[in-house]
Structure formats: structure tokens, C-alpha cells
Design an enzyme around this catalytic site. Structure first.
Site, short mmCIF file in Angstrom:
data_model
loop_
_atom_site.label_atom_id
_atom_site.label_comp_id
_atom_site.label_asym_id
_atom_site.label_seq_id
_atom_site.Cartn_x
_atom_site.Cartn_y
_atom_site.Cartn_z
NE ARG A 1 -27.99 15.24 1.24
CZ ARG A 1 -28.72 15.94 1.23
NH1 ARG A 1 -28.98 15.54 3.41
NH2 ARG A 1 -30.00 16.56 1.02
CG ASN B 1 -24.79 17.50 1.86
OD1 ASN B 1 -24.41 17.02 0.72
ND2 ASN B 1 -26.42 17.75 1.49
#
Length: 757
Positions: free
Chosen positions: A15, A33
Site C-alpha cells: 500500500r 487492503n
């Protein structure tokens, strides 16, 4: 664009990588996520979005593994989303279920964190639990996905202000590093008594004085002492009930490793990998470790520190340390403080506890360089639970429960297989409980309920009994042991068509109800046909012959499929060593065929030769006789083979070892030379069997499997010789060739079987 990224993309800094890439390209949107994958929504000029998609996979973090990217064009952005506000953000995780979940293994401490660990000006100076997005615990602390701090063992440690600021700073390498902590907010060490202010110093003082300490590690407790402290190492052997099995030695750096053994380029690459496994290297004669560390062996198991705590211990003590699993032999490693205190406390001089819970048990992985390639012998911390491919996409989730020894379990989801960590021998009650826990943990983490179970054919294996207890007959797939061995090798290497499977191990149940172990099979993933085998010999006393190579030697002397001449068997020194009473008893058992199952076993033949050469009469750990035989052969130098005979029987090629054994018994010269000649013989026999069957079948791909191929000398010579016959040869690398790889092979066979319907 809406972009789903599947693979190992959680717990590896994916990320933060997406955030930096998107903002650098001026894109708007968000990343989060979702279940076991990552979802990106990105908006901007077409050229920038195209570049983003290209770099998304091409520049992904080193520990990630992108398997699949699904891109959907969106006509616009919902009101109030970040895409309309002109910026890119990391959004809170969601629990979407789309595709298989994947979790990275634990990652060794990175160089950047290591610099901080020893920088007096850094606020994490000498902090044993520092980490970042590029390193630290993963599989051992995660309870569920998506990967967020609240779902890890760090949920009980709220971040302090400075740590939270780093966590939110896109320019910081701890940006969304879930296990991040510091001395002010993270876990702390504790010595056996709370009255000690500096727990680490107390533990180091005990080790420096020649003591034995239990240390809470990443995937379980470890027992630690100075590697040159002979009496302490012997004391450790007594405590673990481990008379001769070698211990691993942890060293500060590669320079120290090279003082202990010959660290070639392949061994170095394995030592330096983020997995930080134990690597077996040829031992220097003057290596500064106690002889009791690896008695009688030409190799040492060496590994580098992989956690900040290990780095501190090795730097402060400045000497090689024995670092071994915190358990008694064949029991599971202790992972809770109470268990460690109860089981390890009585025989150590202190315990170094810490406050971070261990949620999953992971032993250290073991690697050996075989045939010029690092090969995993024990797949555990650093390698598991990274996924492996299956030869066919399973239409339903499946579970493969492995073998009895070196047990692992594997979960098959779609086209991927996830193998849990090495568990050990299921005959131990604690290991059996860990086996059941591993099944539950794998299934829960990947959010699936297995609908089919694959198991070994042997009804006595506790893994087989587990499958039969909990699954109906229509949901079970029995997989022959040696088919699983060679299928594991084939699946790892992506072999598509038929292949010749050469399976050498101790033994496994054949489909004819007899014990096999020296087999050449014609295979694909759903079926096999036996083409060749080793001649059989009785195992006097069954399991007693496995533990007693001398008994196995008597089995060959008095009951080989083709009998040895009487004048050879009656005068061998082995008979005098064992004594008339034992020899007479075993001989009568063989003649009466009482508790003497016959096996066509390559592994048991190696055991018998080791006993005939006086190297090992009683084995204190699995494979000890073969290990000592190989060590002797490595000192023997190049030599000519012994005699051997290959003939046809009942439609199979059969290797008759009787002439070989006669030469072992009667050959002049040093034991080391005879041991080397025996290895050369097995290589020649194997090449003859394979080349003849390749000619008959037209199949030119060969997959090797079974624990005998852990033998560096045999596997190296054999792969070279087979390749010289213009054959395509494969040997397991990431999947153990021993029984630790059986569950993966079972999953490969089961997936292909289900796909065929």
C-alpha cells in the site's frame, strides 16, 4: 480505473508503494487492503494511468509477489470519494472476499533497521523489536486478513505519538508498517526474575559464563549457549534427549561463517536471503566450535541473525552460538511463556521472555546446496506460508495432510497451494495437537473450509487416521506415497506432461500392500505405473529395523530377495559386534517370517551398508546412518563402482544389490573408499534404470523425490549423469524432497484428480 492486485501483497509494504507511485504520477484515488488482496482506484490522464499500471507490477516491493491484476474501467467517481477531491489516500481495510488470500513469511531484519539498531543517536537504539515495511515478523503474528495491526499480535501495543507520526508519513519507510514499535510503546524483554533491570545483559552474562538460556524468538522459544562450550553443549543434548543429532550455529556475519566452513556462492546467497535459513556447509577441520555440536559429521548447520534480538546477542557476545529449537526432541517448540517456563525452565539457567505473543509456531528452515542449487530440506520460517503453484486449479478447496514423519499440511485453493510450517513426527502427542492446530489456522487464515482431503495410503499414519475420522469416503483421495514425492517435484517445476519419477526413501505403502522405497514410476498427476524397483529385504522387527541399521544389515545378510553366499554372511564383523543371542533371534525371525515386512527400500539399503561398514549400528535420529555414510563417502575421493545386477522380474526392472553387498563386505581399502564406491554404484544403477525406461516409454523428463535425495553426493552425481543422457532432470528446490514435501505432492495429485472429475 478499479484495480485488484492479487498475490502476496499484504505485509510487504504494498500500500505505501502504491501511494508513492500514484502521488508521484499525480493521480487521484485510494488504495486499501481487502480480504487477502489490494484494491486501487486511480483517476488521471490516460498516459499517467497507463504508466501506473506498468510500474505497479514492474517496481513492486521485493518481498511481494503479484500473481494477477484485474483492471476495470469506471465511468466516474462516487460523490465524496478521494478521487473527486484531487488527492490519493490509503483507506481503511475492508473484508472483501475475492480470490485466494496470501500472507508473506517472516522477513529478516533489513539493513536500514540494522543501522538504526546500532546507532546511539537513534530513538530505537538497541531496541529488540524494531522493524519496518521491509522486514520483521509476519506469519508468526498474524491472526487474520486483511493485514492490519488490530489483527496481529501487536494489537495490545498502542502506538506512541512519534510511532504514529511515522506510520502516517508517506515519506517514512514505516508508513503503514503494522508491527512498528519503539521502546516507549512496544514490547519489552524480561529476565526470569522481574528484579533484573537489564534483561538482555543478564541473559548474555549467563551465556558468556558457559550457561544455557532459553530465549523467546520469532516463531518459538530457542535454546542458546556458546558453541565452543563443550560441557554446556553436552548438557543441552541430555536435556533435549538428542544424543548425536547436530545443532545449528548462529554467527554474527558472513566473515565468521567462513571461519567455520566453506561458504560457496550458492550457500552465501541462501544465508543472505530474507528467509535466513540454516545452511549446511562443509566444515573446516579447525572450526572453533565444540566437537559435540555436530559429532562425526563433515558439515555444520550455520545461519545468520534474522531478528534484532539475535543481532544484539551475537554482537555483544562476539562468538558463535548454538541456537536450537526450544523443545525436547520430537516435541513441538514452546511458543507460550507458561509452556516455556514449565518445559524448558527446569533445565536452563534462565529464560529471556518478551511481551509480544507468538500466534503461529515456526521452526527455522534448513537449506543444503545440492546439484549446484540451494535446496530446502525443512520448509518453515522464512519460506512458509509462501504459496506454490498447483498443476491444475482445484474446483473445491482441498486439504492434504501429509505423512507421519516430517509432517506438513497443505491447503489447495484454486491453482495455489499453501503449505504450513514443518511440524515433525506425529507420534508425539504434542506434535499431533500442533498438526490439528495448523489445519485450523491455515483454513481460518485463508477463510476456506476444505471440502476434500488427500492423504497417504498407509492406514497406520496418524495423518491418514485423521482424514478417515473427519471425512467421508467420497470426500477422500488416497495418494500413494512415492507418487506424492515425485508429483511434488514435478508440480514445483511446472512439468506438464508425463514424467519418469525416481523415488528413493525409507519406505511407504505401495498399492499392492507391500512396502516400497526404491522405485521408478511412469507418471502424470493422476496416475502412475511402476517400471522398476530395488530388490526387497526384510525389516526385522518392523520399526526396530528403522531405528537399528544393524538389524537392517542382518535382514539383507539372511533374507535378501536374492540370497548372499553363506561364506560371506557368516564371517562378517557385524555378527561379532551384535553377539550370538541377537543374531540368532533376528535370524529366526527372518526364517520364520515373523514381524519381518519386506521393503524395496533405497533408504534401508543405505542404512544396511552403513552398519556393514561399522559406521552406525543404532540410529539416534532419523537418517543418521545415511548421513554418516555420506560423510564417509565425501572423504573417499573418486573411485570405481562396486558390482551390481539389473534384471527383469514380473514385468519390472529390478536392481539386485546382492553383488554390491558382497563387495561391501569383502572389499579391501578404507571404509571411506568403499562408501564412495557404493554411492557411485547407486548412481550407475539409477542411470541404467532411467535410461532404459526412457527408451521404452519415450518419456525424457525425470523428477527425483524422496529423502534419499537429500544426499548431496548422490543427487549431484545422478543429476549430472542423467543430464548427460539428454534427459530433463528436476529436483525439489523450494519444496523438500523428504516427507516434508509429501503434503504438497498430495495436493498436486488431488487437484488434478478433481479437475479430471
Amino acid at each position: 480505473m478499479r484495480i485488484e492486485v492479487h498475490g502476496t501483497v499484504q505485509g510487504v509494504g504494498f500500500r505505501p508503494f502504491v501511494y508513492r507511485l500514484a502521488t508521484g504520477l499525480g493521480l487521484r484515488g485510494e488504495v486499501h487492503n481487502a480480504g487477502g488482496h489490494v484494491v486501487v482506484r486511480a483517476a488521471g490522464p490516460a498516459v499517467a494511468v497507463d504508466e501506473f499500471l506498468t510500474r505497479l507490477t514492474g517496481e513492486a516491493p521485493g518481498q511481494s509477489a503479484v500473481d494477477r491484476v484485474v483492471v476495470t474501467r469506471e465511468s466516474g467517481s462516487p460523490d465524496g470519494s478521494d478521487a473527486t477531491r484531487g488527492r490519493f489516500t490509503i483507506r481503511a481495510s475492508t473484508d472483501e472476499r475475492s480470490g485466494p488470500r496470501e500472507l508473506p513469511p517472516d522477513l529478516a531484519t533489513c539493513d536500514a533497521c540494522l543501522r538504526e539498531l546500532f546507532d546511539p543517536a537513534d530513538r530505537r537504539f538497541r531496541y529488540p523489536f524494531l522493524n519496518c515495511t521491509g522486514c520483521g515478523p509476519r506469519a508468526t503474528i498474524v491472526g487474520d486478513l486483511p493485514y492490519d495491526r488490530a489483527r496481529t499480535a501487536m494489537r495490545g501495543f498502542p502506538m506512541c505519538g512519534p510511532c504514529a507520526a511515522e506510520y502516517r508519513d508517506p515519506a517514512n519507510r514505516r508508513f503503514h508498517a503494522e508491527p512498528t514499535a519503539c521502546p516507549d510503546c512496544g514490547p519489552r524483554l524480561r529476565w526470569s526474575t522481574d528484579r533484573v533491570a537489564d534483561a538482555l545483559a543478564a541473559a548474555e552474562a549467563v551465556i558468556a559464563a558457559g550457561g544455557l538460556v532459553a530465549v523467546k524468538g520469532i516463531g518459538g522459544y530457542q535454546l542458546v549457549c556458546a558453541a565452543d562450550a563443550h560441557e554446556t553443549v553436552q548438557r543441552l543434548r541430555t536435556a533435549k534427549h538428542r544424543p548425536r543429532k547436530p545443532f545449528a550455529v548462529m554467527v554474527r556475519d558472513l566473515a565468521v561463517a567462513r571461519t567455520l566452513g566453506d561458504v560457496g556462492p550458492h550457500a552465501e546467497s541462501a544465508l543472505r536471503s530474507t528467509a535466513r535459513p540454516i545452511v549446511l556447509v562443509p566444515r573446516h577441520p579447525g572450526a572453533p566450535v565444540a566437537g559435540a555440536v555436530a559429532p562425526g559429521l563433515a558439515e555444520l548447520g550455520v545461519f545468520l541473525p534474522y531478528s534484532p534480538l539475535h543481532h544484539l546477542l551475537l554482537t555483544d557476545l562476539d562468538r558463535p552460538l548454538v541456537v536450537t529449537s526450544g523443545n525436547r526432541t520430537d516435541e513441538p517448540i514452546a511458543i507460550t511463556d507458561d509452556h516455556a517456563d514449565a518445559v524448558l525452565g527446569p533445565f536452563v539457567d534462565g529464560i529471556l521472555f518478551h511481551e509480544r505473543p507468538i500466534w503461529s509456531r515456526y521452526d527455522d528452515s534448513v537449506v543444503r546446496v545440492v546439484a549446484e542449487h540451494p535446496r530446502v530440506l525443512r520448509r518453515a520460517r522464512g519460506h512458509s506460508p509462501a504459496p506454490m503453484p498447483l498443476p491444475a486449479s482445484a474446483p473445491a478447496p482441498l486439504l492434504a495432510v501429509g505423512a507421519q514423519l516430517k509432517n506438513t499440511v497443505t491447503l489447495g485453493i484454486g491453482g495455489r497451494a499453501v503449505t504450513g510450517p514443518h511440524l515433525g513426527d506425529l507420534s508425539d502427542v504434542g506434535t499431533l495437537a500442533a498438526f490439528e492446530e495448523s489445519i485450523a489456522a491455515l483454513s481460518g487464515l485463508h477463510a476456506v473450509t476444505p471440502e476434500v482431503v488427500a492423504h497417504d495410503l498407509h492406514p497406520g499414519y496418524l495423518s491418514t487416521q485423521h482424514a478417515r475420522r473427519w471425512w467421508s469416503a467420497r470426500d477422500r483421495i488416497g495418494v500413494q506415497h512415492h507418487h506424492a514425492h515425485v508429483a511434488a517435484t514435478a508440480a514445483e517445476h511446472g512439468v506438464a506432461g508425463p514424467f519418469l519419477g525416481l523415488a528413493y526413501d525409507g519406505f511407504g505403502l505401495g498399492d499392492d500392500g507391500t512396502l516400497w522405497g526404491g522405485e521408478l514410476l511412469l507418471c502424470d498427476y493422476t496416475r502412475y505405473r511402476r517400471l522398476a524397483r530395488f530388490a526387497t529385504a526384510p525389516l526385522p522387527g518392523g520399526e526396530a529395523a528403522v531405528r537399528g541399521p544393524a538389524r537392517m544389515a542382518l535382514g539383507y545378510l539372511f533374507g535378501a530377495e536374492n540370497r548372499l553366499p553363506d561364506h560371506v554372511t557368516e564371517d562378517h564383523g557385524l555378527l561379532a559386534r551384535l553377539g550370538d543371542r541377537q543374531v540368532t533371534l533376528v535370524r529366526r525371525m527372518i526364517e520364520a517370517d515373523v514381524n519381518c515386512p519386506r521393503a524395496s527400500s533405497a533408504g534401508r539399503l543405505f542404512d544396511a551398508v552403513a552398519a556393514l561398514l561399522g559406521l552406525c549400528d543404532e540410529a539416534t535420529y532419523e537418517g543418521e546412518a545415511a548421513v554418516l555414510l555420506e560423510a564417509a563417502a565425501a572423504r573417499g575421493g573418486p573411485s570405481t563402482p562396486l558390482r551390481w545386477r539389473l534384471g527383469r522380474r514380473a514385468g519390472l526392472w529390478v536392481y539386485d544389490p546382492a553383488p554390491t553387498l558382497v563387495d561391501v563386505i569383502t572389499a579391501d581399502g578404507p571404509v571411506e573408499t568403499v562408501a564412495r564406491r557404493f554411492h557411485r554404484t547407486v548412481t550407475e544403477v539409477s542411470v541404467a534404470m532411467v535410461t532404459e525406461c526412457a527408451r521404452q516409454t519415450g518419456v525424457r523428463t525425470v523428477c527425483l523425490g524422496g529423502g534419499v535425495f537429500q544426499n548431496q553426493l548422490l543427487a549431484g552425481e545422478l543429476t549430472t549423469a542423467l543430464a548427460g543422457q539428454d534427459l530433463e532432470v528436476h529436483l525439489g528446490a523450494l519444496v523438500p524432497v523428504n516427507d516434508g514435501g509429501v503434503s504438497y505432492g498430495q495436493a498436486a495429485v488431488a487437484a488434478a484428480t478433481l479437475r479430471e472429475g
